[in-house]
Design an enzyme around this catalytic site. Sequence first.
Site, PDB file in Angstrom:
ATOM      1  N   HIS A   1       0.895  -1.362   0.160  1.00  0.00           N
ATOM      2  CA  HIS A   1      -0.099   0.122  -0.136  1.00  0.00           C
ATOM      3  C   HIS A   1       0.739   1.162   0.002  1.00  0.00           C
ATOM      4  O   HIS A   1       1.709   1.442   0.933  1.00  0.00           O
ATOM      5  CB  HIS A   1      -1.098   0.012   1.116  1.00  0.00           C
ATOM      6  CG  HIS A   1      -1.946   1.074   1.266  1.00  0.00           C
ATOM      7  ND1 HIS A   1      -2.998   1.465   0.705  1.00  0.00           N
ATOM      8  CD2 HIS A   1      -1.698   2.353   2.249  1.00  0.00           C
ATOM      9  CE1 HIS A   1      -3.545   2.235   0.953  1.00  0.00           C
ATOM     10  NE2 HIS A   1      -2.957   2.931   1.686  1.00  0.00           N
TER      11      HIS A   1
ATOM     12  N   ASP B   1      -0.970  -9.687  -0.817  1.00  0.00           N
ATOM     13  CA  ASP B   1      -0.137  -8.655  -1.420  1.00  0.00           C
ATOM     14  C   ASP B   1      -1.011  -7.697  -2.551  1.00  0.00           C
ATOM     15  O   ASP B   1      -0.692  -7.868  -3.877  1.00  0.00           O
ATOM     16  CB  ASP B   1       0.968  -9.679  -2.166  1.00  0.00           C
ATOM     17  CG  ASP B   1       1.889  -8.437  -2.862  1.00  0.00           C
ATOM     18  OD1 ASP B   1       1.971  -7.450  -2.447  1.00  0.00           O
ATOM     19  OD2 ASP B   1       2.796  -8.795  -3.805  1.00  0.00           O
TER      20      ASP B   1
END
Length: 747
Positions: A670, A718
């Site tokens: 992120h 992920d």
Amino acid sequence: MKRRRTTLLALTTLLAATLTALPAGSAQAEEVEQVKNGTFDTTTAPWWTTGNVTAALTDGRLCAEIPGGTPNRWDAAVGQNDVTLVKGESYRFSFSASGVPQGKVLRAIVGLQVAPYDTYFEVSPQLNVSGDRYSYTFTSPVDTAQAQVGFQVGGNADPFTFCMDDVSLLGGVPPEVYEPDTGPRVRVNQVAYLPAGPKNATLVTEATAKLPWQLKNASGSVVARGSTRPRGVDASSGQNVHSIDFGSYRKRGTGFTLVVDGETSRPFDIDPSAYRRLRLDSLKYYYTQRSGIAIRDDLRPGYGRAAGHLNAAPNKGDDDVPCQPGVCDYTLDVTGGWYDAGDHGKYVVNGGISTWEVLSTYERSLYARTGRTHKLGDGSLDIPESGNKVPDLLDEVRWELDFLLKMQVPRGKPLAGMAHHKIHDEQWTGLPLMPADDPQKRELHPPSTAATLNLAATAAQAARLYRPFDRAYAAKNLAAARTAWEAARAHPDMYASESDGTGGGTYADNNVADEFYWAAAQLYLTTGEKKYADFVLGSPVHTADIFGPIGFDWARTAAAGRLDLALVPNKLPGRDKVRQSVIKGADRYLATLQDHPYGLPYAPDKNLYDWGSNHQILNNAVVIASAYDLTGASKYREGALQSMDYLFGRNALNISYVTGYGEVNAHNQHARWYAHQLDPTQPNPPAGTLAGGANSGIQDPFAQGKLQGCVGQFCYIDDIQSWSTNEHTINWNAALARMASFVADQT
Ligand code: 9MR
């Protein structure tokens, strides 16, 4: 477009299939469409657009001309308001969309239509000319009648035509069953084992009796063999597993594989060089996190970018930042520092522990039996300061320290000497967003005792470490640390608010006894003064059992005092007991590791993995490594080395959590400016970036949609949208740097 029967039929069949898979007796809510007129048969109402977008009906779809050159996704949008969401209920959000020309990015959200515009679910697909159907499930974290379904199409450089159809938000659907691709069932450290180190792997299998394994070299010849050790069901993954110990093989090489139970592991090396690289990569990460300076592409190819938050439009700038309304009547220049994570916030709590752990990586190199200071020396990190005769690590940390010092309330102002808790955007921003493109107002948040003690602790530590290179800077830090200490003593219970989490994280912590202890310890180590020693000795934290399962982090900072009192030369009365407490903590983590079939020094209560569990694991390993530095006993060295295996792929997901390391590695963390997954022109995070890792809390809607009911190690994905399992941060990378440096020193 009129809904086609086939779609409905297909959906019904799919649902029937999913329903049969549900456990008997599980309640099933009714499926209800929440979006009005998602099919655009005769009108575009009640969909709205931003003023710069005109929408029309085209062949039973909504099509809109989108202007180019707006900075943010939300600057051009089509949406529908007043959608009702029920907390805990799952929704299927689906739509068809196209974009001409090819490759424009859409941000589709379900979020709050009013401030603070929380997003409950978002995705950012790249649009095709021919159009695609997109379908996702998520679980609503709230009850609201003010949700918005939004299609944000700003932030694209050139104008384009956007069309959408068959928008649906179906409530009461069963959450999707997500199956991670975990590859071969033999789980190894995909990066490297040390030739003279432990070598362990884990096999996932139904078999209960031991099985033969073979170690093969790159050309496929068997170089070692043995038998697995059945370990039963591992609570942290729910899998039946065996462990494999091939530590007796000690030859160097690349491209080894382990073969067992008909499965071949991912390849790995037996070679120390990856750790030498990682020691530097994990530290180089900090340069690209810098605020207030342009990142040079010649130093970080592919990562060059404009300086962030220096007051060049659209940035508001960190050179003249006001407080939140009513908090103070001055502005501060708080330029510089490192961005905390994937956001543009800068937090003194968390900046502090990060600074401590990176500085401790350097300080360890001064005193540990295997420490090698020159490895972190001038020229090691390719930063603008390389060549100035000061170790690069110290130059890098100074960028953050200078920022921490600027966060101190100036003399003559109310609460002088205290440190502001944090500075960040007024509202949360979307992804991607380069630091220099952030248009939000920046605000200082109230001073807190915790932040003040973070400043006292790190400035005190800095004072002793920078002294040989810059006496004036050392003195400046020590003076700031003393002032901060006195201010915190005078205001011992000013806590950051747990509800102050709009536009940035809270980093709230209502127990600061550990921060007091940490700061006193650092001040004592630097000055040797009795008043700080007395505080340390009088603190209940000094003798408390602080090496629990979750270890230390930004909120639990006692270890940052205890470890240094044990490791850094000093004359504290009863110091031997301090050292013994570290060794005792290490023994406990070692026992956890030995019990664990995946070999990690982490077994949180009820298997609830914490936010950023990867760094908790690393920090527990730091305690084991410290026991090695204190005693020289090989069991601690081995335990510390083995702890790395989990992070590099010996885990339930068969993934290495460090970008660029291992055949399959986390690389979609992120991030607003390493957002390659959302914007192909941006890079992934740099090699050596640690992902947060499994987090049983799965606080973000994306993870909630995929990982509901996950067991321990499986609570990770992920994907750039999963901010609760897959962010990168300055404190987590600090733990990685500290351990990478320890391992590199064992070669
Ligand atoms: O790392 C922090 C974690 O321990 C907290 O539980 C969580 C919620 O408060 O916040 C994490 O920190 C985030 C911070 O607040 C904002 N920048 C990104 C950080 C990592 O997700």
